[in-house]
Enzyme design. Structure first.
Site, PDB file in Angstrom:
ATOM      1  N   LYS A 255     -69.594  52.378 102.063  1.00 10.86           N
ATOM      2  CA  LYS A 255     -68.898  52.317 103.353  1.00 10.86           C
ATOM      3  C   LYS A 255     -69.952  52.157 104.448  1.00 10.86           C
ATOM      4  CE  LYS A 255     -66.190  55.057 106.684  1.00 10.86           C
ATOM      5  NZ  LYS A 255     -65.359  56.250 106.921  1.00 10.86           N
ATOM      6  N   LYS A 267     -60.760  59.268 118.198  1.00  9.00           N
ATOM      7  CA  LYS A 267     -61.321  60.594 117.900  1.00  9.00           C
ATOM      8  C   LYS A 267     -61.411  61.396 119.195  1.00  9.00           C
ATOM      9  CE  LYS A 267     -64.013  59.587 113.754  1.00  9.00           C
ATOM     10  NZ  LYS A 267     -63.217  60.411 112.830  1.00  9.00           N
ATOM     11  N   ARG A 342     -61.223  53.779 104.047  1.00  7.46           N
ATOM     12  CA  ARG A 342     -60.498  53.379 102.834  1.00  7.46           C
ATOM     13  C   ARG A 342     -60.008  51.933 102.914  1.00  7.46           C
ATOM     14  NH1 ARG A 342     -56.608  58.462 103.587  1.00  7.46           N
ATOM     15  NH2 ARG A 342     -58.652  59.263 104.205  1.00  7.46           N
TER      16      ARG A 342
HETATM   17  N1  BES Z   1     -65.748  58.778 109.122  1.00  6.87           N
HETATM   18  C1  BES Z   1     -64.683  59.701 109.087  1.00  6.87           C
HETATM   19  C2  BES Z   1     -64.967  60.884 108.178  1.00  6.87           C
HETATM   20  C3  BES Z   1     -66.070  61.806 108.571  1.00  6.87           C
HETATM   21  C4  BES Z   1     -65.797  62.983 109.211  1.00  6.87           C
HETATM   22  C5  BES Z   1     -67.371  61.530 108.223  1.00  6.87           C
HETATM   23  C6  BES Z   1     -66.814  63.844 109.534  1.00  6.87           C
HETATM   24  C7  BES Z   1     -68.405  62.391 108.548  1.00  6.87           C
HETATM   25  C8  BES Z   1     -68.109  63.557 109.193  1.00  6.87           C
HETATM   26  C9  BES Z   1     -63.415  59.013 108.598  1.00  6.87           C
HETATM   27  O1  BES Z   1     -63.287  57.677 108.881  1.00  6.87           O
HETATM   28  C10 BES Z   1     -62.273  59.723 109.272  1.00  6.87           C
HETATM   29  O2  BES Z   1     -62.130  59.573 110.444  1.00  6.87           O
HETATM   30  N2  BES Z   1     -61.531  60.471 108.491  1.00  6.87           N
HETATM   31  C11 BES Z   1     -60.400  61.161 108.966  1.00  6.87           C
HETATM   32  C12 BES Z   1     -59.257  60.693 108.109  1.00  6.87           C
HETATM   33  C13 BES Z   1     -57.914  61.002 108.631  1.00  6.87           C
HETATM   34  C14 BES Z   1     -57.621  60.283 109.910  1.00  6.87           C
HETATM   35  C15 BES Z   1     -56.906  60.593 107.577  1.00  6.87           C
HETATM   36  C16 BES Z   1     -60.641  62.655 108.765  1.00  6.87           C
HETATM   37  O3  BES Z   1     -61.337  63.031 107.827  1.00  6.87           O
HETATM   38  O4  BES Z   1     -60.158  63.444 109.578  1.00  6.87           O
HETATM   39 ZN    ZN Z   2     -65.020  56.641 109.217  1.00  3.00          ZN
HETATM   40 MN    MN Z   3     -62.385  57.333 110.793  1.00  8.59          MN
END
Ligand code: BES
Ligand code: ZN
Ligand code: MN
Length: 494
Positions: A255, A267, A342
């Protein structure tokens, strides 16, 4: 940090490192011209505690003698040795020691201990100040030269140092800020690596993404002025090594989200800071490819696919409610644009399955915050339903100290990803089994019968603590794990 760490078999050391167990028995003899007599007094000093990495020093007319603690003899392992060497490495950073002599400790094969020491000192040499400017001053780093009278130990040191420099490549890429490290910049880095190492690089971008039905990349990257791409790096074994009949490649997927704002599902509450690290799966895969080309040189091909995009915001963003049709015909209703990893990985998995004829697929991704909640920074979470691949990964994890912990997969988790509108949703609004949801989604893009492992490195790709061979910043997690796994496969030539 050191300017460089090198092995020189003929160096004249001014500093000698000796190891001893908690019972105050030496685990290695001092190299000539140092004599063991000086040691007895040092081992009885209060600073020589029972801890791994305890240090006592003595300055003699012939040079400096340092004794380093290895802890309990019965618990001694390559992991303890890495910790002990990191402790003495930290001391050496402040000493301007020049050339040092090391002797392999009892209880480990010298090639194994040499490798552990090389990895530790090599990781410690990484420069976290890449982006410091004229307002920062500090002592200039120096070149550290390593020597030993044991040839196997020296070979191990060289192996470990090269392994660490591949991990350090991943760390430097990871440290690069998102205004520099765009998807196309990542492609340039991949091309440069390929020029240096005799690998081939192909970059799929622009209209070709649509032509190849790589809709995850096209949509996630759509809002950004920095366009998305799929970066493909291929290692082929040199002719004398190649097998008679063509071998299937091992495919590594990373990724490579160069920045993750969350997209329209933005975010919030400072959750965006640090999201330059969302490319660290791809950085680790590129680092592993360097180790493959320079060090491991397996007798089978290895293909890396970096799914690179910036998840940004504009009037042309993809949106919640959009439906995307993937390369394998699976349709996805977007429920959350922040579950973008994903989507880009789905493209790479589809590509791997129908264009690469893979022996197996391993993907590395900072996929979910949920895996950080579950396992912290101690283990990466991983999923793999293939016994043989699982064994390879767990053995490599043991050997390198890059810890992985397997989490379950079940049809009930796959059912959680069903959509009333399309085949799948990309995120279930409940956070049940959160890191598993991501894996369940990805599983729809892997052809049955192809061994596949997904490793969620969101908790381990960077560290905030100054500890062992690491300083705060990217860790390069996965480089040594993948390279070691491929080394073991090369020996067995499965
Ligand atoms: N890149 C993030 C995940 C992440 C979180 C990496 C903290 C490193 C540190 C990923 O793309 C994301 O935003 N995930 C969300 C998914 C959700 C929206 C289904 C998450 O984990 O909250
Ligand atoms: Zn991400
Ligand atoms: Mn994300």
């Amino acid at each position: 940090m050191f300017k460089s760490v090198r092995v020189n078999r003929r160096a004249r050391p001014k500093t000698a490192i000796v190891f001893a167990f908690a019972d105050r028995r030496v685990a290695s003899r001092p190299p000539k011209p140092f004599s063991p007599r000086a040691l007895a007094e040092m081992l009885n000093r209060p600073e020589f505690t029972e801890e791994v990495g305890a240090i006592a020093e003595k300055v003699l007319p012939i040079g400096r003698l340092i004794v380093v603690g290895l802890g309990e003899r019965k618990a001694f392992s390559p992991a303890t040795f890495r910790t002990a060497v990191a402790a003495v490495g930290r001391r050496l950073r402040t000493l301007a020691a020049g050339a040092i002599a090391l002797t392999p400790p009892d209880g480990l094969d010298p090639s194994e201990s040499g490798r552990a020491a090389g990895e530790s000192l090599g990781l410690l040499s990484w420069d976290p100040k890449l982006y410091k400017g004229s307002a920062t001053t500090g002592r200039a780093p120096y070149d550290l030269t390593l020597t030993s009278s044991n040839e196997k130990f020296l070979d191990g040191l060289e192996f470990g140092l090269t392994m660490a420099s591949s991990a350090n490549l991943a760390r430097s890429l990871g440290q690069t800020p998102p205004n520099i490290a765009t998807p196309m910049w990542m492609a340039e880095q991949a091309k440069q690596l390929c020029e240096e190492t005799n690998m081939t690089c192909r970059v799929i971008s622009g209209e070709e993404l649509a032509a190849e039905s790589l809709v995850g990349l096209a949509n996630v990257g759509r809002a950004s002025a920095n366009p998305p791409c799929l970066i493909r790096v291929e290692y082929r074994p040199p002719a004398p090594k190649a097998q008679k009949k063509p071998q299937k490649p091992v495919v590594l997927i990373g990724k490579t989200v160069t920045y993750d704002t969350g997209g329209l599902s933005l975010k919030v509450n400072n959750g965006m800071v640090g999201m330059k690290g969302d490319k660290d799966g791809g950085c680790a895969v590129l680092g592993a490819m360097r180790a493959v080309a320079e060090l491991i040189q397996p007798p089978f091909p290895v293909v890396a696919l970096l799914a690179a995009a910036e998840n940004s915001v504009s009037s042309d963003s993809f949106r919640p409610d959009d439906v995307l049709t993937f390369r394998n015909g699976v349709t996805v209703e977007v429920t959350n644009t922040d579950a973008e990893g994903r989507l880009v990985l789905a493209d790479a998995l589809c590509w791997a399955c129908d264009a690469e004829n893979p022996a197996c697929i391993i993907d590395l991704a900072t996929l979910t915050g949920g895996v950080v909640t579950a396992l912290g920074s101690t283990y990466a979470g991983y999923w793999c339903e293939d016994d043989s691949l699982r064994k390879d990964l767990e053995e490599a994890s043991q050997a390198t100290g890059e810890r992985i912990w397997r989490l379950p997969m079940h049809s009930e988790y796959r059912d959680m990803m069903r959509s009333p509108v399309a085949d799948l949703i990309n995120s279930n609004p409940n956070r049940h089994a959160h890191p598993i949801q991501g894996t369940a989604f990805l599983s729809y893009f892997v052809k049955t019968g192809i061994p596949w492992a997904h490793i969620d490195i969101a908790g381990v790709h960077k560290t905030t603590v100054d500890k062992g061979p690491y300083v705060p910043g990217p860790t390069g997690f996965g480089v040594r794990l993948l390279a070691e796994m491929l080394r073991r496969r090369s020996r067995g030539t499965k």
